[in-house]
Design a protein around this motif. Sequence first.
Motif, mmCIF file in Angstrom:
data_model
loop_
_atom_site.group_PDB
_atom_site.id
_atom_site.type_symbol
_atom_site.label_atom_id
_atom_site.label_comp_id
_atom_site.label_asym_id
_atom_site.label_seq_id
_atom_site.Cartn_x
_atom_site.Cartn_y
_atom_site.Cartn_z
ATOM 1 N N MET A 1 25.414 41.512 57.141
ATOM 2 C CA MET A 1 25.325 40.076 57.323
ATOM 3 C C MET A 1 26.129 39.349 56.252
ATOM 4 N N ILE A 2 26.724 38.210 56.621
ATOM 5 C CA ILE A 2 27.313 37.367 55.581
ATOM 6 C C ILE A 2 26.227 36.993 54.589
ATOM 7 N N GLU A 3 25.091 36.620 55.111
ATOM 8 C CA GLU A 3 23.970 36.194 54.294
ATOM 9 C C GLU A 3 23.003 37.363 54.214
ATOM 10 N N SER A 4 23.456 38.483 53.577
ATOM 11 C CA SER A 4 22.624 39.654 53.432
ATOM 12 C C SER A 4 21.509 39.369 52.438
ATOM 13 N N LYS A 5 20.539 40.293 52.329
ATOM 14 C CA LYS A 5 19.390 40.047 51.474
ATOM 15 C C LYS A 5 19.819 39.802 50.036
ATOM 16 N N GLN A 6 20.774 40.592 49.540
ATOM 17 C CA GLN A 6 21.215 40.432 48.161
ATOM 18 C C GLN A 6 22.071 39.195 47.987
ATOM 19 N N ARG A 7 22.935 38.923 48.980
ATOM 20 C CA ARG A 7 23.873 37.810 48.848
ATOM 21 C C ARG A 7 23.326 36.496 49.383
ATOM 22 N N ARG A 8 22.146 36.537 50.000
ATOM 23 C CA ARG A 8 21.611 35.344 50.650
ATOM 24 C C ARG A 8 21.528 34.174 49.685
ATOM 25 N N ARG A 9 21.024 34.434 48.461
ATOM 26 C CA ARG A 9 20.892 33.343 47.507
ATOM 27 C C ARG A 9 22.255 32.819 47.079
ATOM 28 N N ASN A 10 23.206 33.739 46.810
ATOM 29 C CA ASN A 10 24.512 33.308 46.314
ATOM 30 C C ASN A 10 25.284 32.505 47.348
ATOM 31 N N ILE A 11 25.391 33.059 48.569
ATOM 32 C CA ILE A 11 26.204 32.402 49.582
ATOM 33 C C ILE A 11 25.495 31.186 50.145
ATOM 34 N N SER A 12 24.226 31.346 50.506
ATOM 35 C CA SER A 12 23.540 30.218 51.114
ATOM 36 C C SER A 12 23.359 29.084 50.124
ATOM 37 N N THR A 13 23.055 29.431 48.869
ATOM 38 C CA THR A 13 22.930 28.381 47.865
ATOM 39 C C THR A 13 24.263 27.701 47.647
ATOM 40 N N PHE B 1 23.247 28.400 56.127
ATOM 41 C CA PHE B 1 23.372 29.146 57.374
ATOM 42 C C PHE B 1 23.151 30.624 57.121
ATOM 43 N N SER B 2 22.992 31.365 58.198
ATOM 44 C CA SER B 2 22.914 32.819 58.146
ATOM 45 C C SER B 2 23.638 33.378 59.357
ATOM 46 N N ALA C 1 27.204 46.845 62.507
ATOM 47 C CA ALA C 1 26.309 46.530 61.393
ATOM 48 C C ALA C 1 24.925 46.138 61.902
ATOM 49 N N GLU C 2 23.905 46.528 61.167
ATOM 50 C CA GLU C 2 22.541 46.146 61.517
ATOM 51 C C GLU C 2 22.275 44.722 61.023
ATOM 52 N N CYS C 3 21.322 44.073 61.674
ATOM 53 C CA CYS C 3 21.042 42.682 61.326
ATOM 54 C C CYS C 3 19.574 42.392 61.559
ATOM 55 N N THR C 4 19.051 41.471 60.767
ATOM 56 C CA THR C 4 17.686 41.014 61.011
ATOM 57 C C THR C 4 17.658 40.160 62.275
ATOM 58 N N SER C 5 16.483 39.848 62.749
ATOM 59 C CA SER C 5 16.349 39.051 63.959
ATOM 60 C C SER C 5 16.655 37.588 63.673
ATOM 61 N N VAL C 6 16.946 36.855 64.743
ATOM 62 C CA VAL C 6 17.185 35.421 64.605
ATOM 63 C C VAL C 6 15.952 34.734 64.021
ATOM 64 N N GLU C 7 14.778 35.171 64.440
ATOM 65 C CA GLU C 7 13.551 34.561 63.923
ATOM 66 C C GLU C 7 13.433 34.763 62.423
ATOM 67 N N THR D 1 34.385 37.965 64.051
ATOM 68 C CA THR D 1 33.352 37.114 64.624
ATOM 69 C C THR D 1 31.990 37.576 64.124
ATOM 70 N N TYR D 2 31.269 36.654 63.536
ATOM 71 C CA TYR D 2 29.957 36.935 62.970
ATOM 72 C C TYR D 2 28.909 36.257 63.844
ATOM 73 N N ALA D 3 28.029 37.068 64.431
ATOM 74 C CA ALA D 3 27.029 36.530 65.356
ATOM 75 C C ALA D 3 25.883 37.528 65.487
ATOM 76 N N PRO D 4 24.690 37.030 65.785
ATOM 77 C CA PRO D 4 24.349 35.616 65.923
ATOM 78 C C PRO D 4 24.333 34.898 64.578
ATOM 79 N N ALA D 5 24.518 33.588 64.641
ATOM 80 C CA ALA D 5 24.445 32.738 63.459
ATOM 81 C C ALA D 5 23.514 31.568 63.752
ATOM 82 N N VAL D 6 22.844 31.090 62.712
ATOM 83 C CA VAL D 6 21.985 29.913 62.824
ATOM 84 C C VAL D 6 22.081 29.120 61.528
ATOM 85 N N SER D 7 21.754 27.834 61.596
ATOM 86 C CA SER D 7 21.759 27.015 60.392
ATOM 87 C C SER D 7 20.551 26.093 60.367
ATOM 88 N N ASP D 8 20.305 25.549 59.182
ATOM 89 C CA ASP D 8 19.196 24.628 58.975
ATOM 90 C C ASP D 8 19.655 23.623 57.922
#
Length: 237
Positions: A1-13, A118-119, A126-132, A186-193
């Motif tokens: 994932m672009i927003e992987s568990k380790q990188r989630r804070r760095n990229i999303s922040t 976003f995530s 590649a494996e990915c977590t669920s959209v939820e 192409t990175y998918a699925p993607a969602v944002s908030d």
Amino acid sequence: MIESKQRRRNISTALVLVLGLLLSGSTPQTHAGCNSSIFPPNSRPYGLSYGEWSAKWWQWALSIPAATNPLLDDDGANCDEGQAGPVWFLAGTLGGSAVRTCTIPTGKSLFFPILTTFSACDPPPAECTSVEEMREALAAMMDDPLELETIIDGVRVQALPSYRATSPVFALTLPEDNVFGVPAGTYAPAVSDGYWLMVKPLSPGPHIIYFKGTAADGFTTEVTYFLTVVPGRKPPH
């Protein structure tokens, strides 16, 4: 994932993006009609919801190579990259502050995030977590922001928390030399908030937009846009 568990804070922040409008040297005013220049949060400007526009904004912002990407623009020189249609997207920053000057044609609404993240999943296999699960992680980042501020030509926009929107599921196509330095594809699925505003077309002449946001973890970003709306100017695309 672009927003992987380790990188989630760095990229999303880093992608907590903020924009806005401020009259230079003036004291922001507050009055009941100050949101009249903003499309209501539950409206469908130009046939799309705020959430649907947020997906289009992310697709626009991340489709542009780093060399000309408005997210990395210090002075506004790249503000017209990839613009098309009745809505003009304004970019935030990848953290920190920026002051930008931009000329736009008349008749364009402005759409931008006050605070957002976003995530997106990496391309297969590649494996990915669920959209939820992605939505839950993003919600935790966007819940309870310490600060949301938007000032449009000296008038402070009210009730900014009510402009929160989550996107439908969408796909992101990242070019070579993208802002993250990850492989193109192409990175998918993607969602944002996040928190967004759709400003109705501004009158010809100068305007100043200021936005500031502080996430729950204390990360702060702000941008000032000095805009000039020019009659008869044709969009670049």
